[in-house]
Enzyme design. Structure first.
Site, short mmCIF file in Angstrom:
data_model
loop_
_atom_site.label_atom_id
_atom_site.label_comp_id
_atom_site.label_asym_id
_atom_site.label_seq_id
_atom_site.Cartn_x
_atom_site.Cartn_y
_atom_site.Cartn_z
N ASP A 408 0.85 -1.19 0.00
CA ASP A 408 0.00 0.00 0.00
C ASP A 408 0.89 1.25 0.00
O ASP A 408 2.10 1.15 0.20
CB ASP A 408 -0.89 -0.05 1.26
CG ASP A 408 -1.96 1.02 1.28
OD1 ASP A 408 -2.37 1.50 0.20
OD2 ASP A 408 -2.40 1.39 2.40
N GLU A 411 2.65 4.88 -4.05
CA GLU A 411 2.66 5.80 -5.21
C GLU A 411 4.02 6.51 -5.33
O GLU A 411 4.39 6.78 -6.48
CB GLU A 411 1.52 6.82 -5.07
CG GLU A 411 0.14 6.20 -5.20
CD GLU A 411 -0.25 5.31 -4.01
OE1 GLU A 411 0.24 5.59 -2.90
OE2 GLU A 411 -1.01 4.36 -4.19
N ASP A 486 -9.16 3.54 -2.70
CA ASP A 486 -10.16 3.94 -1.71
C ASP A 486 -11.45 4.45 -2.34
O ASP A 486 -11.69 5.66 -2.45
CB ASP A 486 -9.56 4.98 -0.77
CG ASP A 486 -8.39 4.42 0.02
OD1 ASP A 486 -8.22 3.17 0.01
OD2 ASP A 486 -7.66 5.20 0.63
O1 MIG Z 1 -3.76 6.16 4.47
O2 MIG Z 1 -3.68 0.93 5.66
O3 MIG Z 1 -5.96 2.16 0.26
O4 MIG Z 1 -6.95 0.01 1.70
O5 MIG Z 1 -6.95 0.20 4.50
C1 MIG Z 1 -4.57 5.03 4.37
C2 MIG Z 1 -4.83 1.70 5.78
C3 MIG Z 1 -3.72 3.81 4.17
C4 MIG Z 1 -4.96 3.03 2.25
C5 MIG Z 1 -5.46 1.82 1.54
C6 MIG Z 1 -6.51 1.14 2.36
C7 MIG Z 1 -5.94 0.78 3.71
C8 MIG Z 1 -5.41 2.03 4.41
N1 MIG Z 1 -4.42 2.69 3.56
#
Ligand code: MIG
Length: 819
Positions: A408, A411, A486
């Site tokens: 996650d 980017e 999201d």
């Molecule tokens: O700033 O890890 O898209 O699926 O639950 C949020 C917490 C960070 C973004 C992800 C989401 C995840 C969440 N993350």
């Protein structure tokens, strides 16, 4: 070292529209190299045309020809044979001819025209502008015929058809995006253009911020380009769109076959905060007999968000927890973010520092940014030392039995800075050749998944890695599945879940899905149920939720919806053999399980812009209900004959039909002639053995025959690469008073558990007068003994089907039914 680019980048004209473009002019010199490559010089620019294959031509426009060739992060295939290319020069024209297309190169001024072999223009540079440059920016304008349609561009919200839109490629963390939010998390600079049933494809292999203006600023021309690097694109000619996707994925690589469990139902939320809650969720599935294969742990399993650690209070004994879940048929997947907390008592930070794995500023000090753990260092995934170090960090998690990794924030997302990411001038070390973040940004996620995939494979060499990522670039499916970030619990987002997955599917990413139920907000029982139904037919079927939302597990919407949701997830498990077969196909030829109608039926104008139904694999037509309060759905059927999967009622295509779609049912149609391999419902995909394997057969019209394929293997190891699989074709044919099913001989060495095959011929109104299996006449037995091993058949007049059950063998088997 690419300081020139860094310098130019800082001086970039901020507004794209303000650029004073210089259009490439008259060609001053040409030179051929070999039979398949020609270079053209004009005012200090170089255009290199390389024929890779009869249907693939690379066009590379360099405004600074002396630089070393950049490294491609996407392309994996470089040994192309050049097809049957011939390059001819005559006066002001140059032509490149292959067996499938001609490229005419105008030299005064330099413009490209791609034609088919009959001289029809497939695609051409805009006569006025063509290829242009300004500072470090490069761009090309192309003529845009009024009846041309555009699709693809990877992860893009809104409609599937892309027209009158400007799209940017710049990986961005945008929680709660909407239909017109752009860019999003992933960049796949690839699209298809189609016109009169013929398609071409273009892949712009440029990792800088790039953009595509598809009829937004002009109706006559479209354009694409990037803020740095070369205008380096690949032109693919179909004419079928499938052929282009196969070629594109040959160029940038394909998804390897995932572990079968990753195709089961997956349950996630931010976060299941403790071992106790995780166990409760697992029990929640098993006690209600709702199948599930995977439970995710979001960021709170860690110690203060330190990646590769556990919170010792809430997860006191991870191996025990993961082991117990495993014994109950659940695989555990944990999240990992790129940001490593700056903390000298934290081992990942210390070892990463020691080996110089983190990004540094120009003055040699550590680059830091804030993310969940607070101040973090960021691994330089462009560098192989950093990738290896990162891959090795998984040892503890792998030893604890964790089976998959969810990458996650890659980017990468950085909090509290205007650009929301790493500073653009931070240099990535690469391997030998360094590059600014502006050039690496769009592949940071890709390289993080590469480091993760390669690391896990090294730690557990006998198992297919499973990685799920938010950010990536073209070629990303080599390492990871992806999800659409999201999203929001609204009906509009349900529609977008479909169009985005279709867009990803035709952009070379077959293993994709959206957070079922919506990440942000709380869905109604109806919205969740409809979303789950769509999820049956997205390769990644994962429910997830934001923190602080009420519970969203499939049983949280009242008893009636619990039943509906159980039936829906059961359906996923019934279809698993078919789903697995379609995934195996995608890993071989790139054709995704989720197929937009235009991909499967490119000649049908009435389906060209359809984005609310799709083919799943070659033979299922899925028409999900995407709006509230509906009890029926109108479906456009393509040419041919189609069966309603539920009723086995047969329809003639090229028409629209309306079918019942109460809240518990998703409309699904089957192509006449197809055989859909299905199995018994199980609570997780690893349960074995499954008996029988049910082949749902939908007879074609009299005189027709149709062949389907079936693929199976151990579902977990890499032995399928050495031929340890089980592959066969089924051919169904119909004559005036007979139906025949030929199961071809098995190809491959894999031995499934001993089991029976149940051929289930659907939509039959009369019992056959005789059934022969392999030349032996079978007895009819309308009260079959459960699990009986003797071959037999029966007829069910209410369900209108014939069941023929016999032991599975590797030899070819012919079944003949006479009426
Ligand atoms: O700033 O890890 O898209 O699926 O639950 C949020 C917490 C960070 C973004 C992800 C989401 C995840 C969440 N993350």
């Amino acid at each position: 070292m690419n300081f020139r680019r860094v310098f130019i980048l800082l001086a970039l004209t901020p507004l794209f529209a303000a650029a004073q473009w210089r259009s490439v002019g008259v060609v001053e010199a040409t030179s051929k190299s070999g039979t398949n490559e020609v270079q053209l010089q004009s005012q200090g620019t170089t255009l290199t045309i390389t024929v890779l294959a009869d249907d693939v031509i690379r066009v590379r426009f360099q405004t600074s020809p002396n630089e070393a060739p950049p490294h491609s992060w996407a392309v994996v295939k470089t040994d192309w044979d050049g097809g049957s290319a011939q390059i001819n020069e005559s006066g002001t024209n140059l032509s490149v001819e292959t067996a499938e297309l001609n490229l005419l190169i105008n030299k005064k001024p330099l413009r490209l025209v791609f034609q088919d072999k009959n001289g029809n223009v497939i695609n051409q540079d805009d006569p006025g502008l063509g290829m242009c440059y300004e500072g470090s920016e490069v761009r090309v304008w192309k003529s845009m015929p009024q009846d041309e349609r555009y699709y693809g561009f990877g992860e893009k919200a809104g409609r599937f058809l892309k027209r009158e839109v400007a799209l940017t490629m710049w990986n961005s963390d945008i929680p709660g995006y909407s239909a017109d939010t752009d860019p999003l998390y992933q960049s796949i600079p690839f699209f298809l253009g189609t016109r009169k049933g013929k398609a071409y494809g273009i892949f712009l292999d440029n990792t800088w911020r790039s953009s595509f203006d598809i009829g937004k600023s002009s109706r006559k021309r479209y354009s694409f380009g990037a803020e740095g690097g070369d205008l380096d694109y690949y032109f693919f000619y179909g004419p079928s769109p499938k052929k282009i996707i196969t070629r594109f994925t040959e160029l940038v690589g394909r998804m390897p076959l995932p572990p079968k469990w990753a195709l089961g139902f997956q349950q996630s939320r931010w976060s299941y905060p403790s071992e106790t809650r995780v166990r409760e969720i697992a029990r929640g599935f098993r006690s209600r007999k709702i199948p599930c294969d995977v439970i995710y742990l979001d960021i709170d399993y860690m110690d203060g968000y330190r990646i590769f650690t556990w919170n010792s209070k809430s997860f006191p004994n991870p191996s025990k927890l993961v082991g117990d879940l495993g014994a109950d048929g659940f695989k555990t997947v944990v999240i990992v973010d790129p940001g490593i907390k700056v903390d000298s008592s934290y081992s990942a930070f210390r070892s990463g520092m020691q080996l110089g794995c983190f990004l540094k500023k120009a003055d040699g000090t550590l680059y830091t940014g804030k993310v969940w753990p607070g101040v973090c260092a960021f691994p330089d995934f462009a560098n192989s030392t950093a990738r290896e170090w990162w891959g090795g960090q998984f040892a503890g998690l792998v030893a604890a039995g964790v089976r998959g990794f969810w990458t996650d924030m890659n980017e990468p997302s950085v909090f509290d800075v205007p650009l929301k990411t790493v500073d653009l001038d931070i240099l990535h070390k690469g391997d030998g050749d360094s590059a600014p973040h502006a050039e690496i940004h769009n592949v940071y996620g890709l390289e993080m998944t590469r480091a993760t995939y390669e690391g896990i494979l090294k730690l557990r060499p006998d198992e297919r890695p499973f990685v799920l990522t938010r950010a990536s670039y073209a070629g990303g499916p080599r390492y990871a599945a992806s999800w659409t970030g999201d999203n929001v619990a609204t009906w509009e987002h349900l529609k977008m879940a479909l169009t985005m997955c279709l867009g990803m599917s035709i952009s070379g990413q077959p293993f994709t899905g959206a957070d079922i139920g919506g990440f942000i907000g709380h869905p109604s029982g109806e919205l969740f149920a409809r979303w789950l139904q769509l999820g049956v037919f997205t390769p990644l079927m994962r429910a997830h939720s934001q923190i602080n939302e009420p519970n969203k597990e499939p049983w949280e919407y009242g008893a009636a919806f619990t039943d509906i949701n159980r039936q829906t997830i059961n359906l996923r498990y019934r279809f698993l053999p078919y789903i697995y077969t379609t995934m195996a196909r995608a890993s071989v030829d790139g054709i995704p399980p989720m197929r937009p109608m235009m991909l499967e039926f490119p000649d049908d104008e009435s389906l060209a812009e359809n984005d609310d139904e799709f083919m799943f694999g070659p033979d299922l037509l899925v028409a999900p209900v995407l709006a509230e309060g509906k009890n029926s759905r109108t479906v456009r059927l393509p040419a041919g004959e189609w069966y309603d999967y539920w009723s086995a009622k047969k329809y003639t295509g090229k028409t629209s039909v309306t079918v019942d779609a109460p809240v518990g049912r998703i409309p699904v149609f089957v192509r006449a002639g197809a055989i859909i391999p299905t199995q018994q419902v199980m609570q997780s995909s690893g349960e074995a053995p499954v008996d029988p394997l049910t082949l749902q057969a939908f007879p074609p019209s009299e005189g027709q025959q149709y062949t389907s394929e079936y693929y199976e293997d151990d579902g977990i190891s890499l032995q399928y690469e050495q031929g340890n699989y089980f592959k066969r074709t089924y051919t169904l044919s119909a004559a005036a008073s007979s139906i025949s099913l030929l199961m071809g001989a098995v190809d491959g060495a894999y031995k499934p558990h001993p089991r029976r095959v149940q051929a289930q011929i659907r939509g039959v109104t009369l019992p056959p007068t005789s059934v022969m299996v392999g030349g032996q006449r079978l007895e009819r037995s309308d009260q079959p003994e459960a699990g009986a091993r003797t071959p037999q058949w029966n007829f069910d007049a209410v369900a209108r089907l014939i069941n023929v059950t016999f032991p599975d063998t590797k030899q070819a088997v012919q079944i003949d039914m006479r009426f």
